[in-house]
Scaffold this motif. Structure first.
Motif, PDB file in Angstrom:
ATOM      1  N   GLY A   1     -23.928  31.837  17.755  1.00  0.00           N
ATOM      2  CA  GLY A   1     -23.615  32.633  18.764  1.00  0.00           C
ATOM      3  C   GLY A   1     -22.334  31.779  19.678  1.00  0.00           C
ATOM      4  N   ARG A   2     -21.559  31.200  18.846  1.00  0.00           N
ATOM      5  CA  ARG A   2     -20.753  30.277  19.446  1.00  0.00           C
ATOM      6  C   ARG A   2     -19.371  30.925  18.916  1.00  0.00           C
ATOM      7  NH1 ARG A   2     -21.670  25.201  22.357  1.00  0.00           N
ATOM      8  NH2 ARG A   2     -19.756  24.595  23.142  1.00  0.00           N
ATOM      9  N   THR A   3     -18.437  31.290  19.748  1.00  0.00           N
ATOM     10  CA  THR A   3     -17.060  31.578  19.173  1.00  0.00           C
ATOM     11  C   THR A   3     -16.378  30.389  18.949  1.00  0.00           C
ATOM     12  OG1 THR A   3     -15.795  33.635  19.210  1.00  0.00           O
ATOM     13  CG2 THR A   3     -15.275  31.941  20.867  1.00  0.00           C
ATOM     14  N   ILE A   4     -15.360  30.262  17.984  1.00  0.00           N
ATOM     15  CA  ILE A   4     -14.705  28.930  17.643  1.00  0.00           C
ATOM     16  C   ILE A   4     -15.951  27.946  17.409  1.00  0.00           C
ATOM     17  CG2 ILE A   4     -12.838  27.603  17.958  1.00  0.00           C
ATOM     18  CD1 ILE A   4     -12.227  29.279  20.631  1.00  0.00           C
TER      19      ILE A   4
ATOM     20  N   PHE B   1     -24.420  28.282   6.161  1.00  0.00           N
ATOM     21  CA  PHE B   1     -23.268  27.753   5.372  1.00  0.00           C
ATOM     22  C   PHE B   1     -23.172  26.513   4.972  1.00  0.00           C
ATOM     23  CE2 PHE B   1     -21.286  31.725   5.811  1.00  0.00           C
ATOM     24  CZ  PHE B   1     -20.411  31.744   6.729  1.00  0.00           C
TER      25      PHE B   1
ATOM     26  N   ASP C   1     -16.468  25.829  15.495  1.00  0.00           N
ATOM     27  CA  ASP C   1     -16.071  24.382  15.125  1.00  0.00           C
ATOM     28  C   ASP C   1     -15.876  23.781  16.354  1.00  0.00           C
ATOM     29  OD1 ASP C   1     -14.109  26.772  14.847  1.00  0.00           O
ATOM     30  OD2 ASP C   1     -12.668  24.874  14.850  1.00  0.00           O
TER      31      ASP C   1
ATOM     32  N   SER D   1     -20.269  29.170  11.143  1.00  0.00           N
ATOM     33  CA  SER D   1     -20.097  30.888  11.426  1.00  0.00           C
ATOM     34  C   SER D   1     -20.289  31.088  12.777  1.00  0.00           C
ATOM     35  CB  SER D   1     -21.109  31.401  10.412  1.00  0.00           C
ATOM     36  OG  SER D   1     -21.381  32.818  10.958  1.00  0.00           O
ATOM     37  N   ASP D   2     -19.540  31.797  13.509  1.00  0.00           N
ATOM     38  CA  ASP D   2     -19.445  32.084  15.045  1.00  0.00           C
ATOM     39  C   ASP D   2     -20.676  32.843  15.110  1.00  0.00           C
ATOM     40  OD1 ASP D   2     -15.868  32.318  15.608  1.00  0.00           O
ATOM     41  OD2 ASP D   2     -17.254  31.011  14.772  1.00  0.00           O
ATOM     42  N   PHE D   3     -20.936  34.003  14.341  1.00  0.00           N
ATOM     43  CA  PHE D   3     -21.904  34.904  14.600  1.00  0.00           C
ATOM     44  C   PHE D   3     -23.198  34.057  14.463  1.00  0.00           C
ATOM     45  CE2 PHE D   3     -21.857  39.467  14.897  1.00  0.00           C
ATOM     46  CZ  PHE D   3     -20.599  39.531  14.860  1.00  0.00           C
ATOM     47  N   TRP D   4     -23.790  33.067  13.682  1.00  0.00           N
ATOM     48  CA  TRP D   4     -24.685  32.379  13.370  1.00  0.00           C
ATOM     49  C   TRP D   4     -25.142  31.561  14.604  1.00  0.00           C
ATOM     50  CZ3 TRP D   4     -29.026  32.988  10.279  1.00  0.00           C
ATOM     51  CH2 TRP D   4     -28.786  33.993   9.174  1.00  0.00           C
TER      52      TRP D   4
ATOM     53  N   LYS E   1     -11.167  24.354   9.822  1.00  0.00           N
ATOM     54  CA  LYS E   1     -12.572  24.842   9.539  1.00  0.00           C
ATOM     55  C   LYS E   1     -12.230  26.092   8.576  1.00  0.00           C
ATOM     56  CE  LYS E   1     -15.281  28.327  12.245  1.00  0.00           C
ATOM     57  NZ  LYS E   1     -15.326  28.945  13.188  1.00  0.00           N
ATOM     58  N   VAL E   2     -13.215  26.249   7.666  1.00  0.00           N
ATOM     59  CA  VAL E   2     -13.431  27.341   6.830  1.00  0.00           C
ATOM     60  C   VAL E   2     -14.578  28.087   7.132  1.00  0.00           C
ATOM     61  CG1 VAL E   2     -13.686  28.331   4.390  1.00  0.00           C
ATOM     62  CG2 VAL E   2     -12.037  26.146   4.995  1.00  0.00           C
ATOM     63  N   SER E   3     -14.333  29.416   7.803  1.00  0.00           N
ATOM     64  CA  SER E   3     -15.536  30.211   8.133  1.00  0.00           C
ATOM     65  C   SER E   3     -16.220  30.781   6.988  1.00  0.00           C
ATOM     66  CB  SER E   3     -15.030  31.183   8.966  1.00  0.00           C
ATOM     67  OG  SER E   3     -14.189  30.790  10.069  1.00  0.00           O
ATOM     68  N   MET E   4     -16.411  29.935   6.193  1.00  0.00           N
ATOM     69  CA  MET E   4     -17.359  30.446   4.791  1.00  0.00           C
ATOM     70  C   MET E   4     -18.365  29.365   4.696  1.00  0.00           C
ATOM     71  SD  MET E   4     -14.341  31.925   2.632  1.00  0.00           S
ATOM     72  CE  MET E   4     -15.057  33.132   1.496  1.00  0.00           C
TER      73      MET E   4
END
Lengths: 357, 384
Positions: free
Chosen positions: A58-61, A314, A63, A53-56, A79-82
């Motif tokens: 603190g890092r965009t992308i 996740f 993966d 998770s990008d939010f968790w 990647k699956v963002s779930m």
């Protein structure tokens, strides 16, 4: 979907804070352990799907941050963002397509590096609900109250259920929570979101989980019997809290039926063991009913303690699959069910049926 | 084992700077409705969805769960795939594998970005993709990484800013024929090379915009008698997390696209890409990258990528039309951009590209690009 087997699964010992490692190192830890246990080399892994998770983070992308740790560089990866349980769907698709003979799936979560409640708040409807300050705990409280009212149950039921989970997670060497709490102690823990006390809500954990899937040919090369991903189901419900009755059966009913159908499960009593992501002790009860398993007397239910013992973001659903896998492998059972969720109070659910053959 | 996969429907919003008249569910709904109409299919026949969006840029966590009401995904299986710039192409790949693997018959891929009144912002978001201790203080968003590529390319091959400018001059001309394109105003080479410098040598007009927009694309294993485009090759490759690991100049930048292209070409039976492809929808985030990518794709010799544009071969009526849609330089709703490449290529193959239609294309090449030199290739053809 063609036959997909699990070659191996590893997890960290989940905890409140892994100050000794960043999340790349958590991912590296489980992948290294997995390669050691399965004897598979990095070069033999065709493709990788990560869950983050990008939010968790603190890092965009997010993966990209773990790609070196999981050995995805130079390979076809995605990647699956779930939750990781959903990643297994994409991983299975990649193998079923024939393009890849195996797939590494890695999920991680490092709650200690973020402000969990603030992050959760950012997932609510940005115009109407976020400004209320609601977060995942508040939503869980609403759900628990709605469930108690719907079933005419007393809040003590929540504490008793949480105590049953504690009894299990106290025996689980990977669990974040380790105390065998009594229902009295649980009721005395801090009230977080009425009617839920702290120990009736899953903790925010640091942890990771890695799993290696393969096709039938690769599985047959191994001498032992394999654990197969025999069926899946997943679906997303409506978003807004007011649009679904939180105390009534959720979309998990539909999702579990899909998984049973795909796996050829004719009767719920075929399921020997089930591991679910229960974000609260109300969910420990609700998810069992939603899947029609409440009358299953000899079902081994959340023997790991479920998410009530550890909730590493996740990775949580992936850990559920890993727990079922380990028990099937040991011969404790033949058919298992593993469940994961994404979204507050379970907007999206994913169920897998596993069998040993 | 592998099911054949075809694209039967495509929908896009009219991309622009600001869509303040809709929220994200409404925006994606526009694209989904258009795709279903194009495919002549009811939403009930969609078996699963893959959606993608950069939640960090938008400041909306789990944005996929919010747009479900707009995508038609309620009560349906929906996965979110978000990989930065490659989000759109990763969506196309995910949809492809779900269908090819026989998990679902009809899979709808939906990508979108709507930054106009969000709490996020692209560069602010992209900066967090870099390592917080070693790289973030010095690298600024997407432009910086591309500037390093452009610098090294220029140093190695002595390509001029005027040659680079030709890419966006042609792109804007093509965009005028595309009702969905964001930036359609014509620019001259003079205007490009005198526009403000962003990060040397990339000037303002050398760089793509960020746009509000959505794209929906329908993949199926059973197109029936519909006009469709078949997926012939799919591949993906990425490598360096740290920019400091790029030590071989332009060659390092081209490496992953070269690998991905060779893999996809093998699947599709392509031996001479320059001759065999009839149209290319390439992910060009800046003018300079177009040259590097065309060389990695084997469309030109090293250092000679610019000749495709300067010779006019890349024009709509040229020998190898590149980005007839206007490409990324004209339109960039990040979650959708990579998907739009595949959507536009599918329209070309299906002869539904309107005024920007290339004459009788049989094979189309698409690429997606993003962080860590992530390159994704998908080849479409008119035959199964």
């Amino acid at each position: 979907m063609t036959a997909v087997a699990i070659l191996g699964a590893t997890q960290t010992k989940h905890s409140k804070s892994r100050s000794d490692a960043n999340y790349m190192e958590l991912a590296f830890e489980v992948v290294t352990k997995l390669l050691e246990e399965t004897g598979v080399k990095h070069s033999e892994i065709d493709t990788v799907i990560t869950a983050s998770s990008d939010f968790w983070d603190g890092r965009t992308i997010s993966d990209i941050a773990v790609q070196d740790a999981v050995g995805a560089a130079g390979k076809s990866a995605s990647k699956v963002s779930m939750d990781g349980a959903f990643s297994l769907v994409y991983a299975s698709a990649r193998i079923s397509s024939g393009a890849f003979k195996n797939c590494l799936v890695v999920g991680h979560g490092k709650a200690s590096e973020g402000q969990a409640r603030k992050i959760a708040n950012a997932a609510f409807d940005p115009h109407y609900q976020r400004p209320l300050g609601i977060d995942d705990h508040g939503a869980l409280g609403l759900q628990a109250r709605a469930y108690l009212q719907e079933k005419n149950l007393s809040p003590e039921m929540l504490a008793e259920t949480a105590a049953q989970s504690a009894h299990c997670y106290a025996k689980n060497p990977y669990s974040h929570r380790t105390t065998n709490w009594t229902s009295e102690a649980i009721q005395k823990s801090q009230l977080i979101a009425d009617p839920l006390h702290e120990l009736e809500i899953a903790p925010d954990s640091d942890g990771a989980c890695a799993m290696l899937l393969c096709n039938e040919k690769e599985a047959q090369k191994r001498e032992t019997s394999s654990i197969w991903l025999d069926g899946f189901g997943f679906a997303t419900d409506v978003h807004s809290l007011g649009d679904r009755h939180l105390g009534k059966p959720s979309i998990l009913s539909q999702v579990s039926q899909q998984a049973f159908r795909r796996a050829g499960v004719q009767d719920y009593r075929e399921i020997d063991i089930a591991e679910v992501h229960d974000a609260s002790s109300a969910q420990t009860l609700m998810w069992k009913e939603d899947m029609g398993l409440q009358n299953h007397s000899h079902l081994l239910w959340n023997p790991s303690g479920g998410a009530m013992g550890a909730q590493p973001g996740f990775a949580t659903g992936l850990v559920r699959v890993a727990e079922v896998y380990q028990r099937l492998k040991k011969g404790a059972a033949r058919t298992g069910l593993a469940h994961g969720m994404t979204g507050f109070v379970g907007q999206a659910h994913c169920v897998w049926v596993l069998r040993r053959r | 084992m592998k099911h054949p996969v075809a694209i039967i429907g495509s929908g896009q919003t009219n991309h622009c700077s600001r869509r303040l008249d809709v929220n994200a569910p409404e925006l994606t709904n526009e694209a989904v409705q258009a795709a279903c109409q194009d495919a002549d299919i009811d939403i009930d026949e969609i078996d699963a969805l893959v959606v993608g969006n950069m939640e960090h840029f938008e400041g909306i966590h789990l944005s996929d769960l919010w747009v479900t009401e707009g995508t038609g995904g309620i009560k349906k299986p929906q996965l979110k795939v978000a990989t930065g710039g490659t989000t759109g192409s990763s969506l196309a790949q995910a949809a492809y594998y779900l269908v090819a693997g026989g998990l679902f018959k009809n899979v709808l891929a939906v990508g979108w970005e709507r930054l106009s009144d969000s709490e996020g912002e692209t560069t602010t978001g992209i900066v967090t993709a870099f390592d917080p201790i070693y790289e973030r203080p010095t690298l600024a968003g997407a432009v910086s990484g591309l500037a390093i590529l452009a610098c090294q390319y220029q140093q190695q091959y002595h390509t001029t800013p005027e040659e680079a400018a030709e890419v966006v001059v042609q792109a804007r001309k093509n965009a005028q024929l595309n009702p969905h394109a964001h930036l359609t105003k014509e620019v001259t080479i003079e205007e490009v090379v005198s526009s403000p410098m962003l990060s040397s040598p990339i000037r303002y007009l050398d760089m793509c915009p960020t746009s509000d927009g959505a794209c929906a694309l329908l993949f199926t294993s059973d197109p029936k008698k519909r006009n469709c485009a078949w997926v012939k090759g799919v591949s993906s490759c990425h490598n360096h997390t740290y920019l400091g690991d790029v030590v071989n100049g332009a060659a390092d930048f081209k490496q992953t696209l070269t690998i991905a292209a060779q893999n996809a070409y093998q699947q599709a039976g392509i031996k001479d890409p320059r001759k065999e492809f009839d149209v290319v929808e390439m992910y060009d985030p800046c003018t300079w990258s177009a040259f590097a990518w065309s060389e990695a794709l084997g469309l030109a010799d090293p250092g000679k990528g610019s000749t495709i544009w300067t010779s006019g071969a890349s024009k709509l009526d040229g020998e190898l039309p590149i980005n007839p849609s206007g490409g990324v330089l004209c339109t960039n709703p990040i979650g959708a951009t990579g998907l739009i490449r595949v959507a536009e290529a599918s329209l070309q193959i299906r002869k539904k590209a309107g005024d920007r239609q290339v004459k009788d294309p049989k094979l189309a090449l698409t690429t997606g690009f993003g962080g860590s030199f992530w390159n994704e290739v998908m080849i479409l053809g008119e035959n199964r």
